[in-house]
Scaffold this motif. Structure first.
Motif, PDB file in Angstrom:
ATOM      1  N   UNK A  30     -79.835  -1.110  29.870  1.00  0.00           N
ATOM      2  CA  UNK A  30     -79.773  -0.531  31.207  1.00  0.00           C
ATOM      3  C   UNK A  30     -80.428   0.844  31.257  1.00  0.00           C
ATOM      4  N   UNK A  31     -80.408   1.544  30.146  1.00  0.00           N
ATOM      5  CA  UNK A  31     -80.980   2.888  30.104  1.00  0.00           C
ATOM      6  C   UNK A  31     -82.489   2.870  30.230  1.00  0.00           C
ATOM      7  N   UNK A  32     -83.107   1.694  30.132  1.00  0.00           N
ATOM      8  CA  UNK A  32     -84.553   1.587  30.304  1.00  0.00           C
ATOM      9  C   UNK A  32     -84.947   1.745  31.767  1.00  0.00           C
ATOM     10  N   UNK A  33     -83.926   1.720  32.654  1.00  0.00           N
ATOM     11  CA  UNK A  33     -84.189   1.882  34.079  1.00  0.00           C
ATOM     12  C   UNK A  33     -83.472   3.105  34.601  1.00  0.00           C
ATOM     13  N   UNK A  34     -83.203   3.148  35.909  1.00  0.00           N
ATOM     14  CA  UNK A  34     -82.524   4.297  36.489  1.00  0.00           C
ATOM     15  C   UNK A  34     -81.087   4.395  36.035  1.00  0.00           C
ATOM     16  N   UNK A  35     -80.555   5.588  36.052  1.00  0.00           N
ATOM     17  CA  UNK A  35     -79.171   5.829  35.646  1.00  0.00           C
ATOM     18  C   UNK A  35     -78.323   6.059  36.884  1.00  0.00           C
ATOM     19  N   UNK A  36     -77.439   5.122  37.161  1.00  0.00           N
ATOM     20  CA  UNK A  36     -76.593   5.246  38.335  1.00  0.00           C
ATOM     21  C   UNK A  36     -75.256   5.867  38.038  1.00  0.00           C
ATOM     22  N   UNK A  37     -75.130   6.554  36.912  1.00  0.00           N
ATOM     23  CA  UNK A  37     -73.878   7.214  36.588  1.00  0.00           C
ATOM     24  C   UNK A  37     -72.733   6.226  36.467  1.00  0.00           C
ATOM     25  N   UNK A  38     -71.698   6.442  37.259  1.00  0.00           N
ATOM     26  CA  UNK A  38     -70.507   5.600  37.183  1.00  0.00           C
ATOM     27  C   UNK A  38     -70.822   4.138  37.488  1.00  0.00           C
ATOM     28  N   UNK A  39     -71.747   3.890  38.401  1.00  0.00           N
ATOM     29  CA  UNK A  39     -72.075   2.516  38.769  1.00  0.00           C
ATOM     30  C   UNK A  39     -72.555   1.716  37.567  1.00  0.00           C
ATOM     31  N   UNK A  40     -73.347   2.343  36.697  1.00  0.00           N
ATOM     32  CA  UNK A  40     -73.857   1.603  35.552  1.00  0.00           C
ATOM     33  C   UNK A  40     -72.838   1.527  34.418  1.00  0.00           C
ATOM     34  N   UNK A  41     -71.903   2.481  34.376  1.00  0.00           N
ATOM     35  CA  UNK A  41     -70.779   2.330  33.451  1.00  0.00           C
ATOM     36  C   UNK A  41     -69.985   1.088  33.853  1.00  0.00           C
ATOM     37  N   UNK A  42     -69.772   0.918  35.168  1.00  0.00           N
ATOM     38  CA  UNK A  42     -69.087  -0.287  35.649  1.00  0.00           C
ATOM     39  C   UNK A  42     -69.870  -1.540  35.260  1.00  0.00           C
ATOM     40  N   UNK A  43     -71.199  -1.452  35.325  1.00  0.00           N
ATOM     41  CA  UNK A  43     -72.032  -2.604  34.989  1.00  0.00           C
ATOM     42  C   UNK A  43     -71.891  -2.983  33.520  1.00  0.00           C
ATOM     43  N   UNK A  44     -71.913  -1.987  32.646  1.00  0.00           N
ATOM     44  CA  UNK A  44     -71.738  -2.247  31.217  1.00  0.00           C
ATOM     45  C   UNK A  44     -70.374  -2.880  30.965  1.00  0.00           C
ATOM     46  N   UNK A  45     -69.344  -2.283  31.524  1.00  0.00           N
ATOM     47  CA  UNK A  45     -67.995  -2.807  31.332  1.00  0.00           C
ATOM     48  C   UNK A  45     -67.852  -4.215  31.906  1.00  0.00           C
ATOM     49  N   UNK A  46     -68.435  -4.409  33.088  1.00  0.00           N
ATOM     50  CA  UNK A  46     -68.303  -5.709  33.741  1.00  0.00           C
ATOM     51  C   UNK A  46     -68.933  -6.838  32.958  1.00  0.00           C
ATOM     52  N   UNK A  47     -70.161  -6.614  32.483  1.00  0.00           N
ATOM     53  CA  UNK A  47     -70.838  -7.661  31.716  1.00  0.00           C
ATOM     54  C   UNK A  47     -70.103  -7.948  30.417  1.00  0.00           C
ATOM     55  N   UNK A  48     -69.702  -6.904  29.700  1.00  0.00           N
ATOM     56  CA  UNK A  48     -69.005  -7.100  28.428  1.00  0.00           C
ATOM     57  C   UNK A  48     -67.673  -7.813  28.638  1.00  0.00           C
ATOM     58  N   UNK A  49     -66.951  -7.431  29.686  1.00  0.00           N
ATOM     59  CA  UNK A  49     -65.647  -8.038  29.957  1.00  0.00           C
ATOM     60  C   UNK A  49     -65.787  -9.503  30.339  1.00  0.00           C
ATOM     61  N   UNK A  50     -66.807  -9.819  31.132  1.00  0.00           N
ATOM     62  CA  UNK A  50     -67.020 -11.195  31.548  1.00  0.00           C
ATOM     63  C   UNK A  50     -67.303 -12.101  30.349  1.00  0.00           C
ATOM     64  N   UNK A  51     -68.207 -11.642  29.489  1.00  0.00           N
ATOM     65  CA  UNK A  51     -68.562 -12.443  28.317  1.00  0.00           C
ATOM     66  C   UNK A  51     -67.377 -12.562  27.359  1.00  0.00           C
ATOM     67  N   UNK A  52     -66.713 -11.437  27.097  1.00  0.00           N
ATOM     68  CA  UNK A  52     -65.570 -11.442  26.181  1.00  0.00           C
ATOM     69  C   UNK A  52     -64.457 -12.342  26.701  1.00  0.00           C
TER      70      UNK A  52
END
Length: 200
Positions: free
Chosen positions: A130-152
């Motif tokens: 995700x860091x290869x693109x824009x940094x949305x601050x909290x929004x992208x923290x949510x994105x990281x958590x969301x994807x990891x949680x879904x897969x896990x």
């Protein structure tokens, strides 16, 4: 000839035992029988006992997953990279069910710092994509958590055997990843440009 007992040999044996019999079946007495040694001899290499052993498996699992996902994402970017690392994590869960289960352990006390660092390594793979693109601050923290949680979460439910209906789990996983990645990409594209990257 009996193999020389070392910390690494114990962890290797514990990994194989947990993958074959399940993490819950892994005890020091069971592992000692598996290795054909006296249980007290394990404490020479694992003074923290079962807690230390579980922490070691947790660390190994997180680092293995980080490496698998990093390789899967290499040469890819954006949605393609996120899809690749999600499927790489599920394949790892299939290949190493015991070790994968260990990554869900909340280990306190012994080796906690090492467990945290290993978990952060796994999170950083997603964040780096995700860091290869824009940094949305909290929004992208949510994105990281969301994807990891879904897969896990999917992998944990699949391992528990609750998907009893005669419907393809592969297709269900593909549907889940597609939905989550699409949401992540929308948040990614809407974020302001920045050079930073999110961490979970």
């Amino acid at each position: 000839m009996r193999k020389r007992l070392t910390r690494q040999a114990i962890i290797e044996a514990a990994t194989a035992y947990a993958d074959q019999h399940g993490l819950d079946a892994l005890t020091l007495s069971a592992l000692a029988r598996h290795l054909d040694v006296a249980a007290p001899s394990l404490y020479v290499h694992l003074p923290g006992g079962l807690r230390e052993l579980r922490a070691s498996l947790c660390v190994r699992g997180h680092r293995d997953i980080a490496e698998r996902c990093r390789r899967a994402a290499t040469g890819r970017s954006g949605a393609e990279a996120l899809h690749a690392l999600a499927h790489a994590q599920r394949r790892y869960a299939h290949e190493h069910p015991g070790l994968y289960a260990a990554t869900s352990l909340v280990v306190d006390g012994y080796r906690d710092d090492e467990v945290r660092r290993a978990a952060d390594e796994a999170a950083a793979v997603v964040a780096d994509v995700l860091a290869a693109g824009p940094d949305g601050g909290e929004a992208l923290v949510h994105a990281v958590r969301g994807l990891r949680s879904a897969v896990q979460g999917f992998c944990a439910l699949e391992a528990s055997g609750v998907f009893a209906l005669d419907v393809s789990a592969d297709e269900s996983f593909a549907w889940l990843v597609e939905a989550v990645v699409a949401r992540v990409v929308r948040a990614w594209q809407a974020a302001p440009e920045s050079t930073g990257g999110p961490r979970s």
